[in-house]
Design a protein around this motif. Structure first.
Motif, PDB file in Angstrom:
ATOM      1  N   ASP A 145       4.585  32.075 -15.235  1.00  0.00           N
ATOM      2  CA  ASP A 145       4.244  30.779 -15.818  1.00  0.00           C
ATOM      3  C   ASP A 145       4.486  30.756 -17.324  1.00  0.00           C
ATOM      4  N   HIS A 313       1.719  37.289 -22.737  1.00  0.00           N
ATOM      5  CA  HIS A 313       1.508  38.409 -21.812  1.00  0.00           C
ATOM      6  C   HIS A 313       2.553  39.474 -22.095  1.00  0.00           C
ATOM      7  N   TRP A 338       2.935  39.637 -14.646  1.00  0.00           N
ATOM      8  CA  TRP A 338       2.358  38.307 -14.389  1.00  0.00           C
ATOM      9  C   TRP A 338       2.228  38.082 -12.877  1.00  0.00           C
ATOM     10  N   ASN A 378      -1.149  41.562 -16.097  1.00  0.00           N
ATOM     11  CA  ASN A 378      -1.954  40.350 -15.997  1.00  0.00           C
ATOM     12  C   ASN A 378      -1.953  39.816 -14.560  1.00  0.00           C
ATOM     13  N   GLU A 379      -3.147  39.665 -14.020  1.00  0.00           N
ATOM     14  CA  GLU A 379      -3.308  39.115 -12.668  1.00  0.00           C
ATOM     15  C   GLU A 379      -2.441  39.797 -11.617  1.00  0.00           C
ATOM     16  N   ASN A 430      -9.919  36.485 -15.222  1.00  0.00           N
ATOM     17  CA  ASN A 430      -9.317  35.160 -15.401  1.00  0.00           C
ATOM     18  C   ASN A 430      -9.839  34.275 -14.280  1.00  0.00           C
ATOM     19  N   TYR A 432     -10.542  29.869 -13.149  1.00  0.00           N
ATOM     20  CA  TYR A 432     -10.357  28.462 -13.520  1.00  0.00           C
ATOM     21  C   TYR A 432     -11.264  27.511 -12.743  1.00  0.00           C
ATOM     22  N   TYR A 436      -8.756  24.269 -11.437  1.00  0.00           N
ATOM     23  CA  TYR A 436      -8.234  24.379 -10.064  1.00  0.00           C
ATOM     24  C   TYR A 436      -9.493  24.369  -9.199  1.00  0.00           C
ATOM     25  N   GLU A 474      -9.478  34.578 -19.366  1.00  0.00           N
ATOM     26  CA  GLU A 474      -8.829  33.268 -19.299  1.00  0.00           C
ATOM     27  C   GLU A 474      -9.786  32.290 -18.639  1.00  0.00           C
ATOM     28  N   TRP A 519      -7.939  29.929 -22.325  1.00  0.00           N
ATOM     29  CA  TRP A 519      -6.530  29.661 -22.034  1.00  0.00           C
ATOM     30  C   TRP A 519      -6.259  28.230 -22.405  1.00  0.00           C
ATOM     31  N   ARG A 535       2.849  21.348 -13.590  1.00  0.00           N
ATOM     32  CA  ARG A 535       2.985  21.563 -15.037  1.00  0.00           C
ATOM     33  C   ARG A 535       3.714  20.381 -15.660  1.00  0.00           C
ATOM     34  N   ASN A 540       2.934  24.351 -19.835  1.00  0.00           N
ATOM     35  CA  ASN A 540       1.557  24.670 -19.483  1.00  0.00           C
ATOM     36  C   ASN A 540       0.712  23.991 -20.567  1.00  0.00           C
ATOM     37  N   LYS A 542      -2.499  23.625 -21.214  1.00  0.00           N
ATOM     38  CA  LYS A 542      -3.915  23.944 -21.450  1.00  0.00           C
ATOM     39  C   LYS A 542      -4.178  24.325 -22.903  1.00  0.00           C
TER      40      LYS A 542
HETATM   41  C1  ADA Z   1      -3.065  32.482 -14.974  1.00  0.00           C
HETATM   42  C2  ADA Z   1      -2.058  33.184 -15.870  1.00  0.00           C
HETATM   43  C3  ADA Z   1      -1.652  32.369 -17.070  1.00  0.00           C
HETATM   44  C4  ADA Z   1      -1.494  30.901 -16.701  1.00  0.00           C
HETATM   45  C5  ADA Z   1      -2.793  30.379 -16.099  1.00  0.00           C
HETATM   46  C6  ADA Z   1      -2.732  28.907 -15.696  1.00  0.00           C
HETATM   47  O1  ADA Z   1      -4.346  32.835 -15.206  1.00  0.00           O
HETATM   48  O2  ADA Z   1      -2.505  34.440 -16.288  1.00  0.00           O
HETATM   49  O3  ADA Z   1      -0.447  32.896 -17.573  1.00  0.00           O
HETATM   50  O4  ADA Z   1      -0.470  30.771 -15.781  1.00  0.00           O
HETATM   51  O5  ADA Z   1      -3.050  31.095 -14.919  1.00  0.00           O
HETATM   52  O6  ADA Z   1      -2.481  28.076 -16.555  1.00  0.00           O
HETATM   53  O7  ADA Z   1      -2.946  28.603 -14.527  1.00  0.00           O
END
Ligand code: ADA
Length: 565
Positions: A145, A313, A338, A378-379, A430, A432, A436, A474, A519, A535, A540, A542
């Protein structure tokens, strides 16, 4: 001479900084960029180094092989070192048509030694490939992402090395009273013993004779006027070391980082980390940020009240870390990864490349007092047993061998299915909730935030992890810059502001949480395919700031919380 990075410096060497306009040629279908047919390359254009070609109008969005060429002067038969601060997605260097080095680790600062050969006018070509091809580049995939640009992201330097050269000197703080340990890595013709001369700050020059063991000279020294590095008073020291005909000047800070009783301690004091995940990103420059933008980001981070950045990342631009050293911003630095699942985590080429990133990251950033946490993957799927867990074990034991002065973590999204928390110093999650949403029918699902994190804290307690600091690595909500809505719905600046108010109120009220990296700092370019359905604008969204660093409504909310004493 003006140096691209403030430190380290090599004042006794001839150093050519190769930034500027290079001859350029783009080829859509080069069969093997490692063995290109140079006779077919026609340099029709000129492009900037550092820079990304696929953000330029002429090559926007294109994927293929780029040839960058320049000419340099260097004496015949000399020991040379090419240092490139980072590129993407894959690169190979050729000197007078001969291969001299493969920079296949995206964003990693790497360097290559070679002999200058005959004559003194030389051609240097960088072949850069930005195609997704797992065989060539297992570290980047199309589903990541963030947009994977092609180009030379950071400065390139060419050093002429003496026969005995100083590679780097690593400085470790032994005590806050000013005791340090210095480990100097040498290259070239190594003696068994050598005379070392050093000067700390503008103190006395000290001379001593030291053994060379495993290419390294190690000694203890004392800073005579020690000032401790902290977020509120980021004092820095320098050490200039001469061995033979080579000198290195390194900058460092006296500080100690520990994890104890669920807290992160800086110089013995508990610290709450308050900050943002930050991509190196700009619509026009991609990750090849001009110094002015990096400085602007630093000013905005400070204004927002951050004391912490998660460098998401990938290994960071050294100029950014220099500024964080100077401004007292703590940093989590991590290698590229990622959301990698079993098909990557169990792949030998992926595993090898993952491990190979670590020594470069540690070597490049070792002396930055700002860097307190090392991260990776990451993740990644951290719920995977057997060889999956083995990769986590190997990454962590490799990091510990390279550096035992910092804390180790990785950003997990496996939640209570994660099986590797026992291995790390700091647990990072991380998540959300409220963005989400678990229940898509709930209007404004902000109520999901607290239960999600509370449940995780309970899980940590029930599994005996109370002693490990816990960071929210995050959490965030998207907002399209300028989109105001009286329903305060998803994507509005209002929803993001309300969401972050709840997250940060919860964070302030919950001592169990040692830090937060929201994030994200700025909106960043991402998928251009139909994945962009999630997106809008192919960004992105956020960010607290949009991609041009314009603040959204939530800026006031975040700065109110982060600027609290
Ligand atoms: C994940 C990821 C980020 C970004 C985020 C998102 O946590 O590590 O890079 O993609 O989700 O915005 O959903």
């Amino acid at each position: 001479m003006l140096m691209p990075n403030t430190f380290p410096q090599y004042p006794a060497r001839s150093v050519l900084r190769l930034d500027g306009l290079w001859d350029f040629s783009f080829m859509e279908k080069c069969r093997d960029p490692l063995k290109p047919d140079f006779a077919k390359v026609v340099y029709t254009d000129k492009l900037a180094v550092p820079g990304v070609f696929d953000a330029m109008p002429q090559y926007a969005g294109q994927r293929g092989t780029a040839f960058y060429r320049t000419f340099v002067t260097a004496p015949a038969n000399a020991r040379m070192l090419l240092k490139c601060g980072g590129l993407g997605m894959w690169g190979a260097f050729f000197w007078d048509g001969q291969f001299i080095g493969l920079q296949d680790l995206p964003y990693s600062g790497m360097e290559f030694e070679f002999n200058s050969g005959d004559g003194n006018r030389h051609e240097l070509v960088a072949v850069i490939d930005n195609r997704f091809d797992f065989k060539r580049q297992p570290l980047l995939s199309q589903n990541y992402d963030y947009y994977c640009f092609g180009g030379i992201f950071r400065s390139i330097e060419l050093h002429q090395l003496p026969q005995l050269a100083i590679d780097r000197a690593q400085v470790r703080t032994i005590s806050l009273e000013g005791e340090i340990q210095v480990a100097i890595k040498l290259t070239g013709e190594l003696p068994k013993q050598t005379e070392v001369t050093y000067q700390i700050d503008d103190g006395e020059t000290v001379k001593k004779t030291c053994d060379v063991t495993e290419e390294t000279v190690t000694f203890k020294a004392t800073v005579s006027n020690p000032s401790i590095w902290s977020t509120t008073s980021p004092a820095l020291h320098t050490i200039a070391i001469t061995i033979g005909n080579d000198t290195v000047v390194e900058r460092f800070g006296l500080r100690i980082v520990e994890a104890k009783n669920g807290q992160i301690l800086l110089n013995g004091e508990p610290m709450k980390l308050r900050g943002y995940c930050r991509h190196e990103s700009h619509p026009e420059f991609g990750p090849a940020l001009p110094l002015q933008i990096i400085l602007e980001d630093l000013q905005l981070l400070k204004k927002t009240g951050c004391n912490f950045v998660r460098g998401s990342h990938y290994p960071q631009d050294q100029r950014f870390l220099n500024l964080c050293d100077e401004n007292g911003i703590l940093v989590w630095e991590e290698t590229v990864g990622w959301g990698d699942r079993e098909n990557h985590l169990l792949n030998p080429a992926f595993r090898e490349a993952q491990l190979r990133q670590l020594p470069w990251m540690v070597k490049n950033s070792f002396n930055h007092p700002c860097v307190i946490l090392w991260g990776f993957l990451n993740e990644g799927d951290s719920s995977l047993k057997g060889e999956g867990r083995e990769l986590y074990e190997n990454m962590i034991s490799t990091l510990r061998k390279l550096d035992n002065t910092r804390l180790i973590t990785y950003a997990s999204n496996a939640y209570t299915r994660d099986i590797n928390f026992d291995l790390v110093d700091v647990v990072s999650l991380n998540a959300y909730p409220g963005w989400y949403a678990a229940n898509q029918e709930t209007l404004r699902p902000i109520g999901e935030i607290r239960p999600k994190f509370n449940q995780f804290i309970k899980f940590l307690h029930e599994n005996g992890f109370d002693n490990k600091p816990f960071i929210i690595s995050e959490v965030g909500a998207g907002a399209i810059y300028g989109w105001r809505d009286r329903l305060r719905a998803h994507w509005s600046e209002e929803y993001q502001a309300d969401f972050l108010e709840e997250v940060l109120t919860y964070f302030d009220e919950t001592p169990r949480i040692a830090g937060i990296a929201l994030w994200q700092f700025i909106d960043c370019r991402t998928y251009s395919s139909s994945r962009a359905l999630m997106r809008p604008r192919a960004f992105n969204n956020k960010g607290l700031f949009d991609e041009y660093r314009r603040p959204k409504l939530a800026f006031d909310v975040v700065s109110k919380h982060f600027n609290k004493p």
